[in-house]
Design an enzyme around this catalytic site. Structure first.
Site: not given
Ligand code: EPZ
Length: 432
Positions: A117, A122, A22-23, A306, A400
């Site tokens: 989610c 986020r 998915k991702n 995840d 989803r």
């Molecule tokens: C991706 O989300 C995945 N979603 C999430 O999977 C997954 O949990 C996550 O990566 C971590 O592996 C998709 O790929 C669509 P991040 P993403 O940016 O990109 C902080 C699922 O179940 N952060 O890696 O939104 C954030 O708050 C979903 O498939 C900032 O601070 O996650 C978090 O603490 C749920 N500023 C950390 O980084 C930003 O601009 C990691 O978030 C962006 C993120």
């Protein structure tokens, strides 16, 4: 409203095939807009997030042809719109990838804030930091994020937090930006590598994907290509945990075992047997209760966040006390309330970043809800292992990201059904 009904306590045995990631696919579908050509994408999972992302590409002028449930031809030569409205942007988190592709192809985007989610805060500050490093000016009016530029230029960006989304979006915006872009402290997830592989087949010049430093040389144009999405690491892990919790022997097929290493090692630590083959893993349980272990989620190659809810559901019935620490999200233990309804003994520590799980001999069925996609997967796992009937509401979260979950689990011997309880009750007419 649809719900899943599970009669638990049945072991799982047999084979299950995993679909495309998915991702990865929610990044590669929008990336076809950068190709400005025709791309053929195979091994696409048949899930809601894909349907919504394809709808977004069509809303921008793309032409999507469905060859079969898992194969799409996407023609983006007529894409011209650079605005993504709230109604569709909020259907999934990955809608924010349209920012990177529209900026990369058209030097502009106006995209409504994404959905996805609820895992706590986020933010998208790192995405914006990446775009600004490429000479874009970003404004945020609280409803839309907009980017303008007099011309993108390669630049360097260091992400102080590892972010999958910000890494993806910066790659998307940089592939055609004149000059060289360097991303430091980049995310290394398998889906980052899959995206880079697709774009490089389209003619991009991306090096270092999968490491913490990615170097991108801007190219003038890209062309379409054929690409098969990598197997879904988290779907695979979910079926591994389902077998570990319910008992039995299940071979999870069409996987890349290396992507599952952390999950495998933690299951072995708990006394579950895992055999690895070229493109499958076999999970075997030989005792009814397994030993405890401690989990700490971190970005890849660490234990994937995840898989955190699913593993907690398994540990709820393990022997001994386990701790699960969430190192990525600020609020990813909401689902524990639902496990408590099933008789679990779990305490969340003050900072809500750690759960202490005291294994109980068994869980009992209950009416629970899916708080989000992976929390829903955890409810399924708990229901399979529990004695009695479990009903899971809000299963639209699960749809989803999991294709044909009822069919796949039923084929393994689970007693699980999708029920629509909004149907009017049958009126019984008694004839005197
Ligand atoms: C991706 O989300 C995945 N979603 C999430 O999977 C997954 O949990 C996550 O990566 C971590 O592996 C998709 O790929 C669509 P991040 P993403 O940016 O990109 C902080 C699922 O179940 N952060 O890696 O939104 C954030 O708050 C979903 O498939 C900032 O601070 O996650 C978090 O603490 C749920 N500023 C950390 O980084 C930003 O601009 C990691 O978030 C962006 C993120």
């Amino acid at each position: 409203m649809e719900k899943f009904v599970i009669n638990g306590g049945k072991q799982l045995n047999g084979e299950v095939y995993v679909g495309g990631a998915k991702n990865a696919v929610v990044a590669i579908i929008p990336a076809t807009i950068l190709a400005n050509d025709v791309s053929r994408i195979e091994n696409v999972p048949d899930i809601e997030d894909v349907a919504n992302m394809l709808e977004i590409v069509e809303s921008l002028g793309g032409i999507v042809t469905r060859e079969d449930a898992h194969t799409y031809v996407i023609d983006t030569r007529d894409v011209s719109c650079t605005i993504v409205e709230k109604e569709i942007a909020e259907k999934l988190r990955a809608s924010y990838y349209l920012m990177g592709v529209l900026l990369g192809r058209f030097n502009h985007f106006k995209v409504a804030l994404p959905g996805g989610c609820d895992l706590g805060a986020r933010p998208i500050d790192l995405h914006i930091k990446g775009f600004e490093a490429l000479n874009a000016k970003i404004t945020d009016d609280g409803y839309y994020i907009e980017a303008t530029t007099h011309g993108l230029a390669g630049g360097s960006v260091y992400f102080n937090t590892v972010s999958v989304g910000a890494t993806v979006n910066t790659i998307l915006a940089a592939v055609k930006a004149p000059g060289v872009t360097i991303i430091e402290n980049a995310a290394k997830e398998p889906h980052i590598i899959d995206l880079a592989n697709y774009l490089n087949k389209c003619g991009a010049d991306i090096r270092g994907a999968g490491t913490n430093t990615i170097k991108i040389k801007g190219v003038d144009s890209l062309r379409g290509c054929e690409h098969a999405i990598i197997p879904d690491q988290i779907e695979a892990g979910t079926y591994m945990l389902a077998c570990a919790a319910a008992g039995g022997t299940v071979t999870v097929k069409n996987v890349i075992p290396r992507h599952l290493e952390c999950i495998t090692q933690k299951l072995l630590e708990c006394g579950v047997y895992v055999d690895e083959f070229v493109d499958s893993v076999r999970v075997r349980t030989e005792k009814s209760r397994h030993t405890n272990c401690d989990i700490y989620t971190t970005p890849y190659p660490g234990f994937p966040t995840d898989m955190q809810p699913q593993f907690t559901a398994f540990l709820a019935i393990a022997e001994g006390v386990s701790t699960v620490s969430e190192g990525v999200w600020s609020n990813r233990f909401r689902y524990v309330d639902q496990l408590l309804r099933m008789g679990a003994d779990i305490k969340r520590l003050g900072d809500n970043k750690t759960a202490v799980i005291k294994g109980v001999s068994e869980l009992h069925g209950a009416l629970v809800k899916a708080d989000d996609l992976r929390a829903g997967a955890a409810m399924i796992i708990a229901g399979l292992a529990a004695t009695g009937r479990t009903e899971i509401e809000q299963i639209y979260h699960i749809d989803r990201g999991y294709e044909a979950v009822v069919e796949k689990l039923s084929a393994l011997g689970a007693d699980i059904k999708r029920v629509d309880d909004t149907e009017p009750p049958l009126t019984v007419i008694t004839v005197a």
